[in-house]
Design a protein around this motif. Structure first.
Motif, PDB file in Angstrom:
ATOM      1  N   SER A  74      57.953   2.458  16.350  1.00 56.66           N
ATOM      2  CA  SER A  74      58.803   1.518  15.616  1.00 56.66           C
ATOM      3  C   SER A  74      58.020   0.728  14.577  1.00 56.66           C
ATOM      4  O   SER A  74      58.592   0.243  13.603  1.00 56.66           O
ATOM      5  N   ASN A  75      56.709   0.613  14.783  1.00 54.79           N
ATOM      6  CA  ASN A  75      55.884  -0.116  13.828  1.00 54.79           C
ATOM      7  C   ASN A  75      55.228   0.795  12.793  1.00 54.79           C
ATOM      8  O   ASN A  75      54.395   0.336  12.010  1.00 54.79           O
ATOM      9  N   THR A  76      55.599   2.068  12.794  1.00 56.94           N
ATOM     10  CA  THR A  76      55.086   2.966  11.762  1.00 56.94           C
ATOM     11  C   THR A  76      55.436   2.433  10.375  1.00 56.94           C
ATOM     12  O   THR A  76      54.641   2.504   9.442  1.00 56.94           O
ATOM     13  N   TYR A  77      56.650   1.888  10.249  1.00 54.04           N
ATOM     14  CA  TYR A  77      57.070   1.334   8.965  1.00 54.04           C
ATOM     15  C   TYR A  77      56.150   0.186   8.545  1.00 54.04           C
ATOM     16  O   TYR A  77      55.654   0.159   7.415  1.00 54.04           O
ATOM     17  N   SER A  78      55.927  -0.761   9.441  1.00 51.98           N
ATOM     18  CA  SER A  78      55.092  -1.920   9.103  1.00 51.98           C
ATOM     19  C   SER A  78      53.679  -1.490   8.764  1.00 51.98           C
ATOM     20  O   SER A  78      53.107  -1.938   7.751  1.00 51.98           O
ATOM     21  N   MET A  79      53.099  -0.640   9.588  1.00 52.75           N
ATOM     22  CA  MET A  79      51.721  -0.220   9.368  1.00 52.75           C
ATOM     23  C   MET A  79      51.592   0.608   8.094  1.00 52.75           C
ATOM     24  O   MET A  79      50.706   0.366   7.259  1.00 52.75           O
ATOM     25  N   GLY A  80      52.480   1.585   7.930  1.00 47.96           N
ATOM     26  CA  GLY A  80      52.402   2.453   6.757  1.00 47.96           C
ATOM     27  C   GLY A  80      52.658   1.716   5.466  1.00 47.96           C
ATOM     28  O   GLY A  80      51.970   1.927   4.457  1.00 47.96           O
ATOM     29  N   SER A  81      53.666   0.828   5.450  1.00 49.31           N
ATOM     30  CA  SER A  81      53.985   0.104   4.226  1.00 49.31           C
ATOM     31  C   SER A  81      52.877  -0.859   3.841  1.00 49.31           C
ATOM     32  O   SER A  81      52.581  -1.025   2.649  1.00 49.31           O
ATOM     33  N   CYS A  82      52.248  -1.490   4.830  1.00 49.01           N
ATOM     34  CA  CYS A  82      51.161  -2.431   4.522  1.00 49.01           C
ATOM     35  C   CYS A  82      49.928  -1.696   3.999  1.00 49.01           C
ATOM     36  O   CYS A  82      49.241  -2.190   3.097  1.00 49.01           O
ATOM     37  N   PHE A  83      49.629  -0.527   4.550  1.00 49.88           N
ATOM     38  CA  PHE A  83      48.506   0.256   4.038  1.00 49.88           C
ATOM     39  C   PHE A  83      48.803   0.741   2.616  1.00 49.88           C
ATOM     40  O   PHE A  83      47.962   0.632   1.716  1.00 49.88           O
ATOM     41  N   TRP A  84      49.991   1.274   2.409  1.00 53.25           N
ATOM     42  CA  TRP A  84      50.337   1.814   1.092  1.00 53.25           C
ATOM     43  C   TRP A  84      50.413   0.707   0.040  1.00 53.25           C
ATOM     44  O   TRP A  84      50.149   0.941  -1.139  1.00 53.25           O
ATOM     45  N   ALA A  85      50.792  -0.491   0.456  1.00 50.78           N
ATOM     46  CA  ALA A  85      50.876  -1.615  -0.485  1.00 50.78           C
ATOM     47  C   ALA A  85      49.521  -1.906  -1.123  1.00 50.78           C
ATOM     48  O   ALA A  85      49.453  -2.339  -2.284  1.00 50.78           O
ATOM     49  N   LEU A  86      48.446  -1.691  -0.375  1.00 49.13           N
ATOM     50  CA  LEU A  86      47.106  -1.881  -0.952  1.00 49.13           C
ATOM     51  C   LEU A  86      46.880  -0.920  -2.116  1.00 49.13           C
ATOM     52  O   LEU A  86      46.349  -1.302  -3.164  1.00 49.13           O
ATOM     53  N   ILE A  87      47.311   0.317  -1.946  1.00 45.09           N
ATOM     54  CA  ILE A  87      47.170   1.312  -3.019  1.00 45.09           C
ATOM     55  C   ILE A  87      48.050   0.932  -4.201  1.00 45.09           C
ATOM     56  O   ILE A  87      47.640   1.035  -5.364  1.00 45.09           O
ATOM     57  N   VAL A  88      49.262   0.482  -3.904  1.00 47.00           N
ATOM     58  CA  VAL A  88      50.168   0.051  -4.975  1.00 47.00           C
ATOM     59  C   VAL A  88      49.569  -1.118  -5.742  1.00 47.00           C
ATOM     60  O   VAL A  88      49.654  -1.183  -6.980  1.00 47.00           O
ATOM     61  N   GLY A  89      48.958  -2.055  -5.017  1.00 46.20           N
ATOM     62  CA  GLY A  89      48.308  -3.183  -5.680  1.00 46.20           C
ATOM     63  C   GLY A  89      47.223  -2.737  -6.644  1.00 46.20           C
ATOM     64  O   GLY A  89      47.068  -3.287  -7.740  1.00 46.20           O
ATOM     65  N   VAL A  90      46.446  -1.749  -6.236  1.00 44.91           N
ATOM     66  CA  VAL A  90      45.401  -1.200  -7.112  1.00 44.91           C
ATOM     67  C   VAL A  90      46.024  -0.542  -8.341  1.00 44.91           C
ATOM     68  O   VAL A  90      45.556  -0.722  -9.477  1.00 44.91           O
ATOM     69  N   LEU A  91      47.092   0.236  -8.131  1.00 42.46           N
ATOM     70  CA  LEU A  91      47.744   0.920  -9.251  1.00 42.46           C
ATOM     71  C   LEU A  91      48.322  -0.072 -10.256  1.00 42.46           C
ATOM     72  O   LEU A  91      48.223   0.121 -11.474  1.00 42.46           O
ATOM     73  N   ILE A  92      48.931  -1.152  -9.760  1.00 45.50           N
ATOM     74  CA  ILE A  92      49.470  -2.171 -10.665  1.00 45.50           C
ATOM     75  C   ILE A  92      48.347  -2.885 -11.400  1.00 45.50           C
ATOM     76  O   ILE A  92      48.432  -3.160 -12.599  1.00 45.50           O
ATOM     77  N   ARG A  93      47.259  -3.168 -10.679  1.00 45.32           N
ATOM     78  CA  ARG A  93      46.099  -3.818 -11.318  1.00 45.32           C
ATOM     79  C   ARG A  93      45.514  -2.925 -12.403  1.00 45.32           C
ATOM     80  O   ARG A  93      45.101  -3.397 -13.474  1.00 45.32           O
ATOM     81  N   TYR A  94      45.495  -1.628 -12.178  1.00 45.19           N
ATOM     82  CA  TYR A  94      44.874  -0.685 -13.107  1.00 45.19           C
ATOM     83  C   TYR A  94      45.784  -0.367 -14.292  1.00 45.19           C
ATOM     84  O   TYR A  94      45.339  -0.318 -15.442  1.00 45.19           O
ATOM     85  N   THR A  95      47.088  -0.142 -14.026  1.00 47.41           N
ATOM     86  CA  THR A  95      48.013   0.242 -15.102  1.00 47.41           C
ATOM     87  C   THR A  95      48.664  -0.962 -15.783  1.00 47.41           C
ATOM     88  O   THR A  95      49.122  -0.851 -16.921  1.00 47.41           O
ATOM     89  N   GLY A  96      48.738  -2.084 -15.076  1.00 47.01           N
ATOM     90  CA  GLY A  96      49.382  -3.262 -15.636  1.00 47.01           C
ATOM     91  C   GLY A  96      50.899  -3.228 -15.564  1.00 47.01           C
ATOM     92  O   GLY A  96      51.568  -4.139 -16.042  1.00 47.01           O
ATOM     93  N   ARG A  97      51.478  -2.202 -14.938  1.00 50.98           N
ATOM     94  CA  ARG A  97      52.932  -2.067 -14.871  1.00 50.98           C
ATOM     95  C   ARG A  97      53.365  -1.697 -13.445  1.00 50.98           C
ATOM     96  O   ARG A  97      52.587  -1.140 -12.679  1.00 50.98           O
ATOM     97  N   PHE A  98      54.625  -1.983 -13.151  1.00 52.81           N
ATOM     98  CA  PHE A  98      55.137  -1.751 -11.797  1.00 52.81           C
ATOM     99  C   PHE A  98      56.454  -0.984 -11.766  1.00 52.81           C
ATOM    100  O   PHE A  98      56.786  -0.375 -10.755  1.00 52.81           O
TER     101      PHE A  98
END
Length: 599
Positions: free
Chosen positions: A400-424
């Motif tokens: 049941s916590n796969t969503y919480s764990m997976g989304s929080c891990f993936w959010a780190l990658i998304v944060g890097v992508l937004i920092r690098y590209t400047g767009r979301f």
């Protein structure tokens, strides 16, 4: 790996620096170069959200914003880093406690013989917990961040203490209101702290950093709940955190208070006496917080939504006088709220100028639709894993916590992508929404008896990575469309839409559950079985051995109810796609909001 990549691509200016705020520019420029700093039409109601020249309607920056800017101007880089460490620790403790609570809830309601009220207890707490963010935003902006933070710690602690001592569902429901007001308010205030102390282009990663404790606490919550159930009991599970929570959270309040006093001594936040009497102050703040409007919307939504989960407990069902009265009165109160806000409120509860901005409104609608969908498919999912899939509490908590764990891990990658590209926006349009629809849609087929648990986990992973993308993108969209002055308000709006969406999702899920599950039990259970007892207590459901006629019937009833819930969850995601398409394609690297020593 995500953090290492982030460190590798960031420029040297990434280290905390003293920023000066400059007017934000709209990133949606035309190919002809016609867009410029003053290019927005003067009749555009959202133009104030893109300029720092008019931070508020009255031209005055509010005291809470002045206070936090003074704090970030006087503290050191070492203090800033320590604050972020404390924020991570607070999130760690709170998410560990929440994961444990989610595992205990079925046993709490079952101990009162009312397991099917599990979802009903979430409705009022979701509504109040979400709507409280708007008056809390006022507290943070008018009185200050530390004051609002401390109040939320108190509410959270009271809620935990009440859950530890509750003896019936009514007391537990009241405890849930205190708990979710405190928990949502605390995490919201920490989010505002992050927004106050980080550049906009780095903020996505910092939000992801703050939620990263889920990567660890996912593995702790289930075993911790099991340990309390086998040992001192579920009451001590809540009681222990009644002590732990203030011990962990209050040091951060002290740090902000000390630096605020330091700024006061330097005359950076001069105090001006109001000259009001006590009664005048009460009247003034009742107007500022729109107390009457808050009462109308909370009471209206609660009365309108609650009957959908309570009608099955009335002898006459939907024809019950109480159910009809609640729906009618709730609907009238919601209409009265709209009329009050539009024509009579001295200070509007919902700032219309912000909602008129398509990016802010789109982010809010996305937040609401995601939560409607989530609560539709997530309701009774933990019970489904225990009963149908035969998992232990620990194993069910992992799934049941796969969503919480997976989304929080993936959010780190998304944060890097937004920092690098400047767009979301591109992340939400081309990845977040389509993959969410795929994952939720597949659950219609795979969340059934005799289906391998691996397929269920696969769906959860799809939803997790897409959810981690959309949650970060919607927050960035709301913040990028405004200035520092309005960050607290737009995040409160986004949180309010999320909680109301969660309440609506819970209502839909409960309406499906209370109409489908008991009906299927009555059809499928062997003659002579106490249907009401099976329906109301998960421990009785689990008492029938796997493969027995009773357990097969119970599993089939779960499958029928879950299928309907997942269909509803998939259908509402069409709204999510439309809400993302209306965003402006804002380039966050062109914006500067926060002042002082920030990340």
């Amino acid at each position: 790996m995500a953090i290492a990549l982030f460190n590798r691509i960031r420029p040297r200016a990434q280290v905390p620096v003293v920023e000066t705020e400059k007017p934000a520019q709209d990133a949606e420029v035309s190919a002809t170069g016609a867009a410029a700093r003053g290019s927005l039409d003067e009749k555009d109601p959202s133009r104030f959200a893109h300029s720092d020249d008019d931070p508020t309607e009255d031209g005055e920056t509010q005291d809470g914003v002045k206070g936090v800017e003074a704090i970030t101007s006087v503290w050191t880089k070492r203090t800033l880093f320590f604050v972020y460490l404390m924020i991570w620790v607070i999130y760690f403790v709170d998410t560990m406690q929440q994961n444990m609570s989610n595992s205990l809830i079925p046993y709490v309601t079952s101990s009162f013989g009312q397991h099917s009220l599990l979802g009903a207890t979430q409705i009022v707490s979701s509504i109040v917990g979400g709507l409280i963010k708007l008056p809390l935003a006022k507290v943070l902006d008018i009185w200050g961040r530390p004051q609002g933070y401390f109040a939320m710690v108190v509410c959270l602690t009271i809620g935990l203490a009440m859950m530890a001592g509750c003896n019936n569902v009514k007391t537990y429901a009241a405890a849930q209101v205190f708990y979710w007001v405190g928990y949502n308010g605390l995490t919201y205030t920490l989010g505002i702290f992050i927004a106050d102390t980080s550049k906009l282009r780095n903020r996505a990663f910092m939000f992801a950093y703050a939620s990263s404790p889920y990567l660890a606490t996912t593995w702790i919550g289930g075993p911790l709940a099991a340990a309390f159930l086998k040992g001192p009991g579920w009451r001590w599970g809540f009681g222990a955190f009644t002590i732990i929570t203030p011990v962990v959270t209050l040091p951060l309040s002290y740090i902000f208070w000390v630096n605020y006093r330091k700024a006061e001594k330097l005359n950076m936040v001069p105090k001006q006496p109001s000259g009001r009497t006590v009664w005048q102050s009460i009247t003034h703040y009742a107007v500022e917080f729109d107390a009457f409007g808050l009462f109308l919307i909370i009471a209206g939504l609660a009365l309108f939504l609650l009957p959908f989960s309570l009608y099955s407990y009335q002898a006459n069902g939907w024809r019950s006088a109480m159910i009809i009265a609640m729906i009618v009165i709730g609907g009238l109160l919601c209409i009265a709220f709209v009329i009050w806000e539009r024509f009579y409120a001295p200070k509007t509860f919902i700032p219309y100028k912000l909602l008129a901005d398509r990016t802010v409104l789109g982010a809010c609608i996305l937040s609401a639709s995601l939560f409607v969908s989530f609560y539709c498919w997530n309701a009774y999912f933990f019970s489904f894993l225990l009963v149908v899939n035969g998992l232990t509490i620990t194993e069910a908590s992992y799934v049941s916590n796969t969503y919480s764990m997976g989304s929080c891990f993936w959010a780190l990658i998304v944060g890097v992508l937004i920092r690098y590209t400047g767009r979301f926006k591109w992340l939400a349009v081309w990845f977040g929404v389509p993959v969410t629809i795929l994952g939720v849609g597949l659950m219609i087929h795979f969340r059934q008896p005799d289906t391998n648990i691996g397929y269920v986990v696969m769906c959860q992973i799809f939803i997790a990575v897409a959810g981690g993308t959309l949650v970060i993108c919607e927050q960035m969209a709301a913040m990028a469309a405004t200035t520092h002055q309005y960050v607290a308000v737009v995040l409160a709006l986004e949180g309010m839409f999320a909680s109301v969406g969660g309440a609506i999702g819970s209502v839909v899920a409960i309406a499906v559950w209370t109409s489908v599950f008991p009906q299927k039990l009555a059809e499928l259970l062997p003659a002579g079985t106490d249907v009401a007892a099976v329906y109301g207590d998960i421990t009785i459901q689990l008492s029938y051995p796997p493969g027995s006629p009773e357990r097969i019937a119970i599993n089939a009833a779960y499958g029928a109810a879950q299928k309907c819930q997942c269909i509803a969850a998939t259908a509402v995601l069409v709204v999510a796609l439309g809400s993302v398409l209306v965003w402006r394609d804002i380039k966050v690297s062109d914006y500067k909001q926060a002042k002082g020593v920030v990340i």
